[in-house]
Design a protein around this motif. Structure first.
Motif, PDB file in Angstrom:
ATOM      1  N   GLY A 123       0.812  -1.214   0.000  1.00  0.00           N
ATOM      2  CA  GLY A 123       0.000   0.000   0.000  1.00  0.00           C
ATOM      3  C   GLY A 123       0.843   1.260   0.000  1.00  0.00           C
ATOM      4  O   GLY A 123       2.074   1.219  -0.102  1.00  0.00           O
ATOM      5  N   PRO A 124       0.210   2.426   0.121  1.00  0.00           N
ATOM      6  CA  PRO A 124       0.930   3.701   0.115  1.00  0.00           C
ATOM      7  C   PRO A 124       1.726   3.912   1.395  1.00  0.00           C
ATOM      8  O   PRO A 124       1.475   3.247   2.412  1.00  0.00           O
ATOM      9  N   PRO A 125       2.663   4.847   1.367  1.00  0.00           N
ATOM     10  CA  PRO A 125       3.488   5.090   2.556  1.00  0.00           C
ATOM     11  C   PRO A 125       2.706   5.795   3.658  1.00  0.00           C
ATOM     12  O   PRO A 125       1.738   6.510   3.398  1.00  0.00           O
ATOM     13  N   SER A 126       3.150   5.585   4.889  1.00  0.00           N
ATOM     14  CA  SER A 126       2.608   6.313   6.037  1.00  0.00           C
ATOM     15  C   SER A 126       3.607   6.181   7.174  1.00  0.00           C
ATOM     16  O   SER A 126       4.409   5.244   7.212  1.00  0.00           O
ATOM     17  N   GLU A 127       3.563   7.090   8.118  1.00  0.00           N
ATOM     18  CA  GLU A 127       4.453   7.006   9.272  1.00  0.00           C
ATOM     19  C   GLU A 127       4.166   5.750  10.081  1.00  0.00           C
ATOM     20  O   GLU A 127       5.084   5.108  10.596  1.00  0.00           O
ATOM     21  N   GLU A 128       2.899   5.385  10.206  1.00  0.00           N
ATOM     22  CA  GLU A 128       2.538   4.170  10.941  1.00  0.00           C
ATOM     23  C   GLU A 128       3.176   2.947  10.280  1.00  0.00           C
ATOM     24  O   GLU A 128       3.699   2.054  10.955  1.00  0.00           O
ATOM     25  N   LEU A 129       3.144   2.920   8.964  1.00  0.00           N
ATOM     26  CA  LEU A 129       3.729   1.803   8.226  1.00  0.00           C
ATOM     27  C   LEU A 129       5.234   1.725   8.456  1.00  0.00           C
ATOM     28  O   LEU A 129       5.777   0.659   8.772  1.00  0.00           O
ATOM     29  N   PHE A 130       5.927   2.850   8.308  1.00  0.00           N
ATOM     30  CA  PHE A 130       7.373   2.853   8.498  1.00  0.00           C
ATOM     31  C   PHE A 130       7.740   2.496   9.934  1.00  0.00           C
ATOM     32  O   PHE A 130       8.694   1.754  10.177  1.00  0.00           O
TER      33      PHE A 130
END
Length: 247
Positions: A123-130
């Motif tokens: 999916g797209p990037p996000s701070e939660e993902l990183f």
């Protein structure tokens, strides 16, 4: 451990303190009779015919006197982020649901780590993902610290859409491994690569970039799909690891 529950902020603060600029990597010195556990997803598993086995063959041929043993613990679809995309057939396996058991039953001297392509769930990037990925990498290293086991971190492989494009990609349906976010490679996996290469931790003995050479040679290294390298891709991974070792 709840697969969707992040470790509390004090742990993340420790991770943030561990991220720093990489100095030039030094080769890792192998020792005689070393047992290396190889952790990763389907790219590591590879049906027992991937870079782990190729590296074992190379070590046996070039340095039989060392008697190095590699154990393949790769598991298809697995992540260290604990996330699963909406259209995945059931929850993705989560390394930390089996890691303690593996370490208890398999005495190893070093761990070879290769996760990331599934961890962003396409999916797209996000701070939660990183943050979830940083926590996953850091938590793995902390588990090893408890057992006095060293680690070699591999950057995640790329999503090679130029070499093996997927048809009918759409932003009108949920993103996932069948329908990845179009900029997953540039906006997510490139950041994951930097997280690994900049993750300074006392347990990590070496960080190796396999992402860049695979991406640069994707036309030769991918054909069936953009996620799984072909035999030439696995050869490239094994070669990249090997040239970062000393004997």
């Amino acid at each position: 451990m709840n697969r969707r529950q992040f470790i509390h902020s004090s742990i993340f603060a420790l991770i943030a303190g561990s991220l720093a600029s990489c100095s030039e990597s030094q080769k890792f010195q192998l020792r005689k009779n070393m047992v290396i556990g190889c952790f990763g997803d389907s790219i590591t598993n590879a049906g027992g015919h991937g870079y782990v086995e190729l590296l074992q063959e190379k070590l046996n041929e070039e340095h039989p006197e060392l008697q190095i043993k590699l154990i393949n613990f790769g598991k298809s679809s697995e992540t260290v982020s604990g996330l699963t995309e909406e259209d995945h057939p059931g929850p993705r396996p989560y390394l930390f649901e089996r890691l303690d058991d593996i370490l208890a039953k398999n005495p190893i001297d070093m761990a070879l780590f290769c996760y990331g392509i599934n961890c962003g769930i396409y999916g797209p990037p996000s701070e939660e993902l990183f943050n979830s990925y940083k926590i996953g990498v850091y938590s793995f290293l902390e588990k090893l610290r408890q057992k006095n086991i060293g680690a070699i971190l591999l950057s995640p492989p790329p999503l090679a859409l130029n070499a093996a494009p997927l048809d009918h990609l759409s932003d009108s349906i949920p993103y996932g491994y069948k329908n990845p976010y179009p900029k997953y490679e540039t906006e997510v996996l490139q950041e994951f690569k930097e997280i690994v290469l900049k993750m300074e931790h006392p347990v990590s003995q070496l960080e190796i970039d396999i992402h860049t050479p695979l991406l640069e040679q994707q036309e030769n290294c991918y054909d069936q799909d953009p996620i799984h390298p072909n035999p030439k891709g696995h050869e490239l991974i094994a070669h990249t690891i090997y040239r970062n070792l000393s004997f």
